[in-house]
Design a protein around this motif. Structure first.
Motif, PDB file in Angstrom:
ATOM      1  N   GLY A  82       0.797  -1.223   0.000  1.00 31.61           N
ATOM      2  CA  GLY A  82       0.000   0.000   0.000  1.00 31.61           C
ATOM      3  C   GLY A  82       0.826   1.267   0.000  1.00 31.61           C
ATOM      4  N   ARG A  83       2.111   1.157   0.304  1.00 34.50           N
ATOM      5  CA  ARG A  83       2.969   2.349   0.271  1.00 34.50           C
ATOM      6  C   ARG A  83       3.102   2.878  -1.152  1.00 34.50           C
ATOM      7  N   VAL A  84       2.964   2.001  -2.122  1.00 35.93           N
ATOM      8  CA  VAL A  84       3.001   2.408  -3.529  1.00 35.93           C
ATOM      9  C   VAL A  84       1.665   3.031  -3.912  1.00 35.93           C
ATOM     10  N   HIS A  85       0.587   2.337  -3.612  1.00 31.71           N
ATOM     11  CA  HIS A  85      -0.779   2.832  -3.841  1.00 31.71           C
ATOM     12  C   HIS A  85      -1.728   1.914  -3.081  1.00 31.71           C
ATOM     13  N   ARG A  86      -2.789   2.473  -2.525  1.00 30.01           N
ATOM     14  CA  ARG A  86      -3.706   1.692  -1.700  1.00 30.01           C
ATOM     15  C   ARG A  86      -4.356   0.547  -2.469  1.00 30.01           C
ATOM     16  N   SER A  87      -4.499   0.691  -3.777  1.00 32.52           N
ATOM     17  CA  SER A  87      -5.137  -0.371  -4.558  1.00 32.52           C
ATOM     18  C   SER A  87      -4.345  -1.673  -4.471  1.00 32.52           C
ATOM     19  N   TYR A  88      -3.031  -1.591  -4.317  1.00 30.31           N
ATOM     20  CA  TYR A  88      -2.219  -2.800  -4.220  1.00 30.31           C
ATOM     21  C   TYR A  88      -2.422  -3.476  -2.855  1.00 30.31           C
ATOM     22  N   SER A  89      -2.606  -2.683  -1.827  1.00 32.05           N
ATOM     23  CA  SER A  89      -2.953  -3.225  -0.515  1.00 32.05           C
ATOM     24  C   SER A  89      -4.303  -3.925  -0.583  1.00 32.05           C
ATOM     25  N   ASP A  90      -5.266  -3.278  -1.244  1.00 36.21           N
ATOM     26  CA  ASP A  90      -6.598  -3.874  -1.374  1.00 36.21           C
ATOM     27  C   ASP A  90      -6.550  -5.181  -2.148  1.00 36.21           C
ATOM     28  N   ARG A 148     -21.456   2.405  -8.932  1.00 33.06           N
ATOM     29  CA  ARG A 148     -22.574   1.676  -9.519  1.00 33.06           C
ATOM     30  C   ARG A 148     -22.287   0.170  -9.505  1.00 33.06           C
ATOM     31  N   PRO A 149     -23.327  -0.649  -9.516  1.00 34.80           N
ATOM     32  CA  PRO A 149     -23.117  -2.107  -9.467  1.00 34.80           C
ATOM     33  C   PRO A 149     -22.206  -2.634 -10.577  1.00 34.80           C
ATOM     34  N   GLU A 150     -22.246  -2.009 -11.761  1.00 37.52           N
ATOM     35  CA  GLU A 150     -21.453  -2.499 -12.886  1.00 37.52           C
ATOM     36  C   GLU A 150     -20.016  -1.987 -12.887  1.00 37.52           C
ATOM     37  N   ASP A 151     -19.679  -1.105 -11.958  1.00 33.18           N
ATOM     38  CA  ASP A 151     -18.315  -0.581 -11.888  1.00 33.18           C
ATOM     39  C   ASP A 151     -17.352  -1.657 -11.387  1.00 33.18           C
ATOM     40  N   GLN A 152     -16.097  -1.553 -11.817  1.00 38.62           N
ATOM     41  CA  GLN A 152     -15.064  -2.440 -11.289  1.00 38.62           C
ATOM     42  C   GLN A 152     -14.885  -2.167  -9.808  1.00 38.62           C
ATOM     43  N   LEU A 153     -14.781  -3.219  -9.033  1.00 35.03           N
ATOM     44  CA  LEU A 153     -14.605  -3.050  -7.596  1.00 35.03           C
ATOM     45  C   LEU A 153     -13.240  -2.453  -7.283  1.00 35.03           C
ATOM     46  N   LEU A 154     -12.216  -2.918  -7.990  1.00 32.70           N
ATOM     47  CA  LEU A 154     -10.850  -2.493  -7.712  1.00 32.70           C
ATOM     48  C   LEU A 154     -10.179  -2.004  -8.990  1.00 32.70           C
ATOM     49  N   VAL A 155      -9.643  -0.809  -8.928  1.00 35.18           N
ATOM     50  CA  VAL A 155      -8.893  -0.266 -10.064  1.00 35.18           C
ATOM     51  C   VAL A 155      -7.552   0.253  -9.560  1.00 35.18           C
ATOM     52  N   GLY A 156      -6.602   0.363 -10.474  1.00 28.14           N
ATOM     53  CA  GLY A 156      -5.264   0.789 -10.121  1.00 28.14           C
ATOM     54  C   GLY A 156      -5.124   2.298 -10.018  1.00 28.14           C
ATOM     55  N   PRO A 157      -3.911   2.769  -9.816  1.00 23.29           N
ATOM     56  CA  PRO A 157      -3.662   4.205  -9.636  1.00 23.29           C
ATOM     57  C   PRO A 157      -4.144   5.068 -10.791  1.00 23.29           C
ATOM     58  N   LYS A 158      -4.134   4.519 -12.000  1.00 22.76           N
ATOM     59  CA  LYS A 158      -4.548   5.280 -13.175  1.00 22.76           C
ATOM     60  C   LYS A 158      -5.949   4.897 -13.643  1.00 22.76           C
ATOM     61  N   GLY A 159      -6.661   4.138 -12.831  1.00 19.77           N
ATOM     62  CA  GLY A 159      -8.034   3.771 -13.168  1.00 19.77           C
ATOM     63  C   GLY A 159      -8.169   2.510 -13.982  1.00 19.77           C
ATOM     64  N   GLY A 160      -7.066   1.804 -14.222  1.00 16.74           N
ATOM     65  CA  GLY A 160      -7.126   0.571 -14.997  1.00 16.74           C
ATOM     66  C   GLY A 160      -7.286  -0.651 -14.122  1.00 16.74           C
ATOM     67  N   ILE A 161      -7.511  -1.784 -14.758  1.00 11.91           N
ATOM     68  CA  ILE A 161      -7.692  -3.054 -14.043  1.00 11.91           C
ATOM     69  C   ILE A 161      -6.331  -3.595 -13.604  1.00 11.91           C
ATOM     70  N   LEU A 162      -6.255  -3.993 -12.356  1.00  9.38           N
ATOM     71  CA  LEU A 162      -5.024  -4.584 -11.840  1.00  9.38           C
ATOM     72  C   LEU A 162      -4.926  -6.053 -12.252  1.00  9.38           C
ATOM     73  N   LEU A 201     -14.536   0.301  -0.928  1.00  9.63           N
ATOM     74  CA  LEU A 201     -14.438   0.106  -2.374  1.00  9.63           C
ATOM     75  C   LEU A 201     -15.781   0.253  -3.092  1.00  9.63           C
ATOM     76  N   VAL A 202     -16.888  -0.062  -2.423  1.00 11.09           N
ATOM     77  CA  VAL A 202     -18.196   0.027  -3.089  1.00 11.09           C
ATOM     78  C   VAL A 202     -18.836   1.412  -2.953  1.00 11.09           C
ATOM     79  N   LYS A 203     -18.310   2.228  -2.069  1.00  5.63           N
ATOM     80  CA  LYS A 203     -18.933   3.511  -1.768  1.00  5.63           C
ATOM     81  C   LYS A 203     -19.043   4.396  -3.014  1.00  5.63           C
ATOM     82  N   ASP A 204     -20.263   4.902  -3.240  1.00  7.20           N
ATOM     83  CA  ASP A 204     -20.553   5.851  -4.327  1.00  7.20           C
ATOM     84  C   ASP A 204     -20.248   5.285  -5.711  1.00  7.20           C
TER      85      ASP A 204
END
Length: 242
Positions: free
Chosen positions: A47-55, A129-143, A124-127
Motif C-alpha cells: 500500500g505504500r506504492v498505492h492503496r489499490s495494491y494493498s486492497d 454503480r453495481p457495474e463498476d469495477q470493484l478495484l482499479v489501479g492508480p490510473k483507473g485501470g484493471i489490476l 471500495l463500493v462507496k458511491d
C-alpha cells in the motif's frame, strides 16, 4: 496496465518446479502466509506504492480468490445483506488486450465476507454503480497479477517479510488454509474455492490430520462398552408399522 504476455507461462514453470519437491514442500499450505499479522504487514508494504495494491492483497487472501478473479470483481458482486461476495468472472491478459471470461470452473461461487475484509469492501463500493469495477489501479485501470508484482517490487517485499517463495497465487492458498484450519467442512470449502475435485481441496487440510480428531472421538465412543450397549438397544427396538 497489461501483464506481460509470458506471465501465464511463468506460472506454469513455477508449478512444474513444485513437482520436484517433497509432498510437504509442494503442499499449498507451504506457500501460504502464516497469520493475519503477516498479511497486514504485506498489505501495508504494498500500500505504500498505492492503496489499490494493498486492497488487492486483502481481497485475494480473504476471499481465497485467484488474481484474475480479483481483477474481475464488480461492485454488484458484493452483497452485504447476505454477507457474501459472488465470484462470477476472471479478467487476465490475452492476445490483443485483457480477456474477460467466466471462472475457471465456469460456475459462480459464493464466498463469505470475513470481518477483516469488511471495511475494505465498504470503502471500495462507496458511491459506485453495481457495474463498476470493484478495484482499479492508480490510473483507473484493471489490476493484474503482473502489474501488482512489478509496481510493488513484490519479490523484494516478500523477501523482507521472510516469505521469499510467496507468489500472488499464494494469497489464495493463504485464505484457503485459514478456512481449513478454522474447521470449515471440506465440502463447503470445496464450494468456496471452486474446486472440481475434493482431493484438491483436501490438500489444504493440516498435515497432522487433526481434522480427523472428531471422527476418532465419535468412533471410539461407538466402540466403547457404553456405545455398544446403546447400539444394541437401538438394534433390538421393534420397528413401528408404517
Amino acid at each position: 496496465m497489461i501483464a506481460e504476455p509470458d506471465d501465464r507461462a511463468k506460472r506454469s514453470l513455477n508449478r512444474n518446479a513444485y513437482r520436484g519437491q517433497s509432498a510437504e514442500q509442494s503442499s499449498p499450505r507451504a506457500h501460504a502466509i502464516p497469520d493475519m499479522k503477516t498479511l497486514n504487514r504485506l498489505a501495508r508494504a504494498c500500500g505504500r506504492v498505492h492503496r489499490s495494491y494493498s486492497d488487492f492483497v486483502m481481497l485475494a487472501a480473504l476471499l481465497a480468490a485467484r488474481s484474475s478473479e480479483v481483477s474481475g470483481l464488480q461492485v454488484g458482486d458484493v452483497d452485504f445483506g447476505k454477507n457474501l461476495v459472488v465470484i462470477r468472472r476472471q479478467i487476465f491478459p490475452g492476445k490483443g488486450g485483457l480477456v474477460s471470461k467466466p471462472t475457471k470452473s465456469r460456475k459462480e461461487r459464493r464466498v463469505p465476507i470475513l470481518e477483516p475484509l469488511r471495511p475494505v469492501l465498504e470503502r471500495l463500493v462507496k458511491d459506485k454503480r453495481p457495474e463498476d469495477q470493484l478495484l482499479v489501479g492508480p490510473k483507473g485501470g484493471i489490476l493484474t497479477t503482473a502489474t501488482v508484482r512489478d509496481a510493488t517490487s513484490w519479490d523484494s517485499v516478500v523477501a523482507k517479510l521472510g516469505l521469499p517463495d510467496l507468489t500472488r497465487h499464494g494469497l489464495r492458498h493463504t485464505g484457503a488454509t485459514w478456512m481449513a484450519d478454522a474447521g470449515i467442512p471440506l465440502h463447503v470449502l470445496q464450494d468456496i474455492l471452486g474446486h472440481a475435485s475434493m482431493e484438491t481441496t483436501r490438500g489444504y487440510l493440516h498435515p497432522d490430520d487433526r481434522h480427523l480428531a472428531s471422527a476418532a472421538e465419535q468412533a471410539n465412543a461407538f466402540l466403547s462398552a457404553a456405545g455398544q450397549r446403546k447400539h444394541a438397544r437401538r438394534g433390538s427396538t421393534p420397528s413401528r408399522g408404517l
